[in-house]
Design a protein around this motif. Structure first.
Motif, PDB file in Angstrom:
ATOM      1  N   GLY A   1       0.958  -1.115   0.053  1.00  0.00           N
ATOM      2  CA  GLY A   1       0.028   0.011  -0.113  1.00  0.00           C
ATOM      3  C   GLY A   1       0.829   1.364   0.132  1.00  0.00           C
ATOM      4  N   GLU A   2       1.999   1.015   0.193  1.00  0.00           N
ATOM      5  CA  GLU A   2       2.941   2.355   0.174  1.00  0.00           C
ATOM      6  C   GLU A   2       3.255   2.545  -1.324  1.00  0.00           C
ATOM      7  N   GLN A   3       3.938   3.838  -1.493  1.00  0.00           N
ATOM      8  CA  GLN A   3       4.159   4.053  -2.973  1.00  0.00           C
ATOM      9  C   GLN A   3       5.654   4.444  -2.884  1.00  0.00           C
ATOM     10  N   ALA A   4       6.062   4.067  -4.166  1.00  0.00           N
ATOM     11  CA  ALA A   4       7.615   4.485  -4.516  1.00  0.00           C
ATOM     12  C   ALA A   4       7.618   5.589  -5.575  1.00  0.00           C
ATOM     13  N   ALA A   5       8.785   6.396  -5.584  1.00  0.00           N
ATOM     14  CA  ALA A   5       8.752   7.442  -6.705  1.00  0.00           C
ATOM     15  C   ALA A   5      10.182   6.964  -7.312  1.00  0.00           C
ATOM     16  N   LEU A   6       9.971   6.933  -8.810  1.00  0.00           N
ATOM     17  CA  LEU A   6      11.092   6.267  -9.557  1.00  0.00           C
ATOM     18  C   LEU A   6      11.588   7.554 -10.615  1.00  0.00           C
ATOM     19  N   PHE A   7      13.008   7.737 -10.877  1.00  0.00           N
ATOM     20  CA  PHE A   7      13.508   8.713 -11.468  1.00  0.00           C
ATOM     21  C   PHE A   7      14.742   8.014 -12.477  1.00  0.00           C
ATOM     22  N   ARG A   8      14.740   8.745 -13.523  1.00  0.00           N
ATOM     23  CA  ARG A   8      15.893   8.347 -14.566  1.00  0.00           C
ATOM     24  C   ARG A   8      16.455   9.758 -14.857  1.00  0.00           C
TER      25      ARG A   8
ATOM     26  N   ALA B   1      15.146   5.057  -7.245  1.00  0.00           N
ATOM     27  CA  ALA B   1      13.689   4.715  -6.488  1.00  0.00           C
ATOM     28  C   ALA B   1      13.638   5.125  -5.007  1.00  0.00           C
ATOM     29  N   ILE B   2      12.589   6.126  -4.599  1.00  0.00           N
ATOM     30  CA  ILE B   2      12.757   6.402  -3.124  1.00  0.00           C
ATOM     31  C   ILE B   2      11.253   6.320  -2.792  1.00  0.00           C
ATOM     32  N   GLY B   3      10.819   6.261  -1.518  1.00  0.00           N
ATOM     33  CA  GLY B   3       9.503   6.291  -0.996  1.00  0.00           C
ATOM     34  C   GLY B   3       8.941   7.871  -1.620  1.00  0.00           C
ATOM     35  N   ASN B   4       7.557   7.717  -1.908  1.00  0.00           N
ATOM     36  CA  ASN B   4       7.162   8.723  -2.264  1.00  0.00           C
ATOM     37  C   ASN B   4       6.430   9.804  -1.343  1.00  0.00           C
TER      38      ASN B   4
ATOM     39  N   GLY C   1      17.325  17.532  -9.691  1.00  0.00           N
ATOM     40  CA  GLY C   1      18.598  18.495  -9.818  1.00  0.00           C
ATOM     41  C   GLY C   1      19.689  17.912  -9.131  1.00  0.00           C
ATOM     42  N   THR C   2      21.178  18.734  -8.984  1.00  0.00           N
ATOM     43  CA  THR C   2      22.211  18.059  -8.398  1.00  0.00           C
ATOM     44  C   THR C   2      22.623  19.342  -7.703  1.00  0.00           C
ATOM     45  N   HIS C   3      23.405  18.851  -6.495  1.00  0.00           N
ATOM     46  CA  HIS C   3      24.057  19.677  -5.187  1.00  0.00           C
ATOM     47  C   HIS C   3      25.396  19.055  -5.093  1.00  0.00           C
ATOM     48  N   GLU C   4      26.183  19.752  -5.298  1.00  0.00           N
ATOM     49  CA  GLU C   4      27.782  19.209  -4.937  1.00  0.00           C
ATOM     50  C   GLU C   4      27.752  17.767  -5.277  1.00  0.00           C
ATOM     51  N   GLY C   5      27.579  17.553  -6.436  1.00  0.00           N
ATOM     52  CA  GLY C   5      27.593  16.018  -7.226  1.00  0.00           C
ATOM     53  C   GLY C   5      26.389  14.992  -6.636  1.00  0.00           C
ATOM     54  N   ARG C   6      25.644  15.521  -6.055  1.00  0.00           N
ATOM     55  CA  ARG C   6      24.489  14.665  -5.661  1.00  0.00           C
ATOM     56  C   ARG C   6      23.086  14.966  -6.258  1.00  0.00           C
ATOM     57  N   VAL C   7      22.631  13.879  -6.617  1.00  0.00           N
ATOM     58  CA  VAL C   7      21.266  13.936  -7.414  1.00  0.00           C
ATOM     59  C   VAL C   7      20.325  13.842  -6.433  1.00  0.00           C
ATOM     60  N   TYR C   8      19.412  14.932  -6.419  1.00  0.00           N
ATOM     61  CA  TYR C   8      18.056  14.955  -5.375  1.00  0.00           C
ATOM     62  C   TYR C   8      16.864  15.199  -6.266  1.00  0.00           C
ATOM     63  N   VAL C   9      15.940  15.107  -5.540  1.00  0.00           N
ATOM     64  CA  VAL C   9      14.521  15.581  -5.902  1.00  0.00           C
ATOM     65  C   VAL C   9      14.014  16.624  -5.047  1.00  0.00           C
ATOM     66  N   ALA C  10      13.569  17.731  -5.452  1.00  0.00           N
ATOM     67  CA  ALA C  10      12.704  18.450  -4.422  1.00  0.00           C
ATOM     68  C   ALA C  10      11.326  18.507  -4.356  1.00  0.00           C
ATOM     69  N   SER C  11      11.046  18.355  -3.011  1.00  0.00           N
ATOM     70  CA  SER C  11       9.499  18.163  -2.723  1.00  0.00           C
ATOM     71  C   SER C  11       8.712  19.182  -3.518  1.00  0.00           C
ATOM     72  N   PRO C  12       7.578  19.139  -4.049  1.00  0.00           N
ATOM     73  CA  PRO C  12       7.027  20.092  -4.825  1.00  0.00           C
ATOM     74  C   PRO C  12       6.083  21.143  -3.836  1.00  0.00           C
TER      75      PRO C  12
ATOM     76  N   PHE D   1      15.785  15.660  -1.555  1.00  0.00           N
ATOM     77  CA  PHE D   1      16.034  14.341  -0.949  1.00  0.00           C
ATOM     78  C   PHE D   1      17.191  13.532  -1.878  1.00  0.00           C
ATOM     79  N   ASP D   2      18.227  13.214  -1.509  1.00  0.00           N
ATOM     80  CA  ASP D   2      19.179  12.562  -2.201  1.00  0.00           C
ATOM     81  C   ASP D   2      18.641  11.496  -2.814  1.00  0.00           C
ATOM     82  N   LEU D   3      18.691  11.192  -4.034  1.00  0.00           N
ATOM     83  CA  LEU D   3      18.149   9.940  -4.716  1.00  0.00           C
ATOM     84  C   LEU D   3      18.938   8.769  -4.479  1.00  0.00           C
ATOM     85  N   GLU D   4      20.194   8.865  -3.997  1.00  0.00           N
ATOM     86  CA  GLU D   4      21.065   7.534  -3.824  1.00  0.00           C
ATOM     87  C   GLU D   4      20.803   7.173  -2.423  1.00  0.00           C
ATOM     88  N   THR D   5      20.887   7.998  -1.396  1.00  0.00           N
ATOM     89  CA  THR D   5      20.583   7.628  -0.132  1.00  0.00           C
ATOM     90  C   THR D   5      19.648   7.953   0.713  1.00  0.00           C
TER      91      THR D   5
END
Length: 116
Positions: free
Chosen positions: A42-49, A57-60, A76-87, A93-97
Protein backbone atom coordinates in the motif's frame (compact mmCIF):
# COMPACT_ATOMS: atom_id res chain seq x y z
CA UNK A 1 9.57 16.67 -37.93
CA UNK A 2 8.00 14.09 -35.65
CA UNK A 3 9.97 12.40 -32.92
CA UNK A 4 9.28 8.72 -32.40
CA UNK A 5 8.74 7.64 -28.79
CA UNK A 6 11.42 5.42 -27.31
CA UNK A 7 10.56 1.78 -27.90
CA UNK A 8 11.90 -0.87 -25.58
CA UNK A 9 10.80 -4.04 -23.92
CA UNK A 10 12.79 -3.26 -20.79
CA UNK A 11 10.87 -3.17 -17.51
CA UNK A 12 11.91 -1.24 -14.42
CA UNK A 13 11.97 -3.30 -11.24
CA UNK A 14 12.54 -2.35 -7.61
CA UNK A 15 13.77 -4.72 -4.94
CA UNK A 16 11.45 -5.40 -2.07
CA UNK A 17 12.33 -7.57 0.95
CA UNK A 18 13.06 -10.79 -0.95
CA UNK A 19 11.89 -10.26 -4.51
CA UNK A 20 11.88 -7.87 -7.46
CA UNK A 21 8.68 -6.04 -8.36
CA UNK A 22 8.09 -4.86 -11.94
CA UNK A 23 6.70 -1.35 -11.72
CA UNK A 24 6.72 0.15 -15.23
CA UNK A 25 8.23 0.19 -18.70
CA UNK A 26 11.57 1.97 -18.94
CA UNK A 27 10.07 4.27 -21.58
CA UNK A 28 7.76 5.75 -18.90
CA UNK A 29 10.73 7.28 -17.08
CA UNK A 30 11.74 10.53 -18.72
CA UNK A 31 14.84 12.36 -17.45
CA UNK A 32 13.86 14.98 -14.89
CA UNK A 33 10.38 13.58 -14.30
CA UNK A 34 9.21 11.10 -11.69
CA UNK A 35 6.69 8.27 -11.78
CA UNK A 36 4.78 6.98 -8.75
CA UNK A 37 4.26 3.24 -8.28
CA UNK A 38 1.90 1.53 -5.84
CA UNK A 39 3.64 -1.21 -3.86
CA UNK A 40 1.99 -4.41 -2.58
CA UNK A 41 1.95 -3.12 1.02
CA UNK A 42 0.00 0.00 0.00
CA UNK A 43 3.01 2.33 0.15
CA UNK A 44 4.25 4.19 -2.91
CA UNK A 45 7.65 4.51 -4.54
CA UNK A 46 8.85 7.44 -6.65
CA UNK A 47 11.03 6.41 -9.60
CA UNK A 48 13.39 8.68 -11.50
CA UNK A 49 15.80 8.49 -14.44
CA UNK A 50 18.59 11.02 -14.76
CA UNK A 51 20.01 12.40 -18.01
CA UNK A 52 22.74 9.73 -18.06
CA UNK A 53 20.11 6.98 -17.81
CA UNK A 54 20.72 6.01 -14.18
CA UNK A 55 17.61 4.89 -12.28
CA UNK A 56 16.58 5.76 -8.72
CA UNK A 57 13.67 4.82 -6.47
CA UNK A 58 12.70 6.36 -3.14
CA UNK A 59 9.59 6.42 -0.98
CA UNK A 60 7.02 8.78 -2.46
CA UNK A 61 5.78 10.18 0.87
CA UNK A 62 7.22 13.56 1.91
CA UNK A 63 8.22 13.07 5.58
CA UNK A 64 7.66 16.76 6.39
CA UNK A 65 3.93 16.77 5.63
CA UNK A 66 2.93 13.18 4.87
CA UNK A 67 1.75 13.83 1.30
CA UNK A 68 2.65 11.31 -1.42
CA UNK A 69 4.18 13.88 -3.78
CA UNK A 70 7.91 13.29 -4.23
CA UNK A 71 7.37 11.73 -7.67
CA UNK A 72 6.12 15.18 -8.78
CA UNK A 73 9.20 17.00 -7.50
CA UNK A 74 11.95 18.66 -9.49
CA UNK A 75 15.26 16.86 -9.88
CA UNK A 76 18.68 18.46 -9.81
CA UNK A 77 22.21 18.11 -8.49
CA UNK A 78 24.00 19.75 -5.58
CA UNK A 79 27.71 19.17 -4.96
CA UNK A 80 27.56 16.06 -7.13
CA UNK A 81 24.51 14.60 -5.40
CA UNK A 82 21.38 13.89 -7.45
CA UNK A 83 18.22 14.97 -5.61
CA UNK A 84 14.51 15.55 -5.91
CA UNK A 85 12.95 18.65 -4.33
CA UNK A 86 9.52 18.18 -2.80
CA UNK A 87 6.92 20.16 -4.76
CA UNK A 88 5.36 21.38 -1.50
CA UNK A 89 8.01 22.70 0.88
CA UNK A 90 11.02 22.29 -1.45
CA UNK A 91 13.17 20.11 0.84
CA UNK A 92 15.69 18.18 -1.27
CA UNK A 93 16.17 14.41 -0.92
CA UNK A 94 19.30 12.63 -2.15
CA UNK A 95 18.11 10.00 -4.66
CA UNK A 96 20.93 7.59 -3.74
CA UNK A 97 20.72 7.69 0.06
CA UNK A 98 17.29 9.18 0.80
CA UNK A 99 18.84 11.74 3.17
CA UNK A 100 17.28 15.19 3.21
CA UNK A 101 19.93 17.67 2.08
CA UNK A 102 18.25 20.41 4.11
CA UNK A 103 17.88 18.43 7.37
CA UNK A 104 20.13 15.36 7.59
CA UNK A 105 18.12 13.94 10.50
CA UNK A 106 15.31 13.17 8.02
CA UNK A 107 15.38 10.55 5.27
CA UNK A 108 13.09 8.62 2.95
CA UNK A 109 13.27 4.95 2.02
CA UNK A 110 15.45 4.04 -0.95
CA UNK A 111 15.06 1.01 -3.20
CA UNK A 112 17.51 -0.82 -5.42
CA UNK A 113 16.45 -0.49 -9.07
CA UNK A 114 17.20 -2.55 -12.17
CA UNK A 115 15.90 -3.16 -15.67
CA UNK A 116 14.91 -6.59 -16.87
Amino acid sequence: MTLAPETTDLKVQIQLADSWLTVCDLSRLLPGRGVAALLPDGEQAALFRDRSGRLYAIGNRDPFNGAAVLSRGLTGTHEGRVYVASPLLKQRFDLETGVCLDDDSVRVTTYEVRTA
